[in-house]
Design a protein around this motif. Structure first.
Motif, PDB file in Angstrom:
ATOM      1  N   THR A  85       0.827  -1.207   0.000  1.00 21.28           N
ATOM      2  CA  THR A  85       0.000   0.000   0.000  1.00 21.28           C
ATOM      3  C   THR A  85       0.865   1.261   0.000  1.00 21.28           C
ATOM      4  O   THR A  85       0.514   2.248  -0.632  1.00 21.28           O
ATOM      5  CB  THR A  85      -0.969   0.030   1.203  1.00 21.28           C
ATOM      6  N   GLY A  86       2.004   1.193   0.678  1.00 21.06           N
ATOM      7  CA  GLY A  86       2.923   2.329   0.667  1.00 21.06           C
ATOM      8  C   GLY A  86       3.484   2.595  -0.715  1.00 21.06           C
ATOM      9  O   GLY A  86       3.632   3.755  -1.122  1.00 21.06           O
ATOM     10  N   THR A  87       3.788   1.536  -1.463  1.00 19.60           N
ATOM     11  CA  THR A  87       4.306   1.735  -2.822  1.00 19.60           C
ATOM     12  C   THR A  87       3.238   2.309  -3.740  1.00 19.60           C
ATOM     13  O   THR A  87       3.548   3.061  -4.654  1.00 19.60           O
ATOM     14  CB  THR A  87       4.865   0.433  -3.436  1.00 19.60           C
ATOM     15  N   ILE A  88       1.987   1.967  -3.476  1.00 20.41           N
ATOM     16  CA  ILE A  88       0.908   2.533  -4.287  1.00 20.41           C
ATOM     17  C   ILE A  88       0.734   4.013  -3.963  1.00 20.41           C
ATOM     18  O   ILE A  88       0.677   4.855  -4.853  1.00 20.41           O
ATOM     19  CB  ILE A  88      -0.419   1.786  -4.046  1.00 20.41           C
ATOM     20  N   LEU A  89       0.650   4.332  -2.670  1.00 21.99           N
ATOM     21  CA  LEU A  89       0.369   5.706  -2.267  1.00 21.99           C
ATOM     22  C   LEU A  89       1.512   6.663  -2.579  1.00 21.99           C
ATOM     23  O   LEU A  89       1.288   7.850  -2.774  1.00 21.99           O
ATOM     24  CB  LEU A  89       0.020   5.764  -0.782  1.00 21.99           C
TER      25      LEU A  89
END
Length: 126
Positions: A97-101
């Protein structure tokens, strides 16, 4: 000027808290969507491995060497055929999720199911 400082920190805290909660919820959803597919895929691979060993007369050390090299090439890293490396545990999902955000992108993990891919699109947009 100094009177706005506490309000600024308060806004920062609220936005940061929202981001952390949003990431935690997203990680939970990815765990639920992707984990079962990953487990069934690993089980299928285990069964195929057992069937192959049973049906062919390939010496065990030679096959182990071949598969070890194959796994290294694919960066799976599981040379004992145990498949205990769960990609979609909670912490890995949180990292995803961090890589997406941060708009970094998928990196080394990406959803395998249609549900996971669709959720990724809506999660990134929201």
């Amino acid at each position: 000027m100094t009177s706005n400082l506490p309000e600024c920190w308060f806004r920062f805290f609220i936005m940061s808290s929202f981001l952390v909660v949003y990431m935690c919820i997203g990680a939970g959803v990815f765990c639920v969507i992707e984990r079962e597919y990953e487990k069934s895929h690993a089980e299928k691979l285990k069964t195929m491995w057992a069937d192959f060993q049973k049906d062919n007369n390939v010496p065990e050390p030679l096959m182990e060497k071949f598969l070890g090299q194959h796994y290294e090439t694919c960066e799976m890293g599981d040379h004992n055929h145990e498949h205990n490396n769960i990609q979609w545990d909670y912490m890995s999902s949180l990292f995803f999720t961090g890589t997406i955000l941060t708009t970094i992108g998928y990196g080394h993990s990406s959803p395998s199911t249609s549900g996971g891919r669709v959720f990724t699109i809506f999660y990134a947009i929201a």
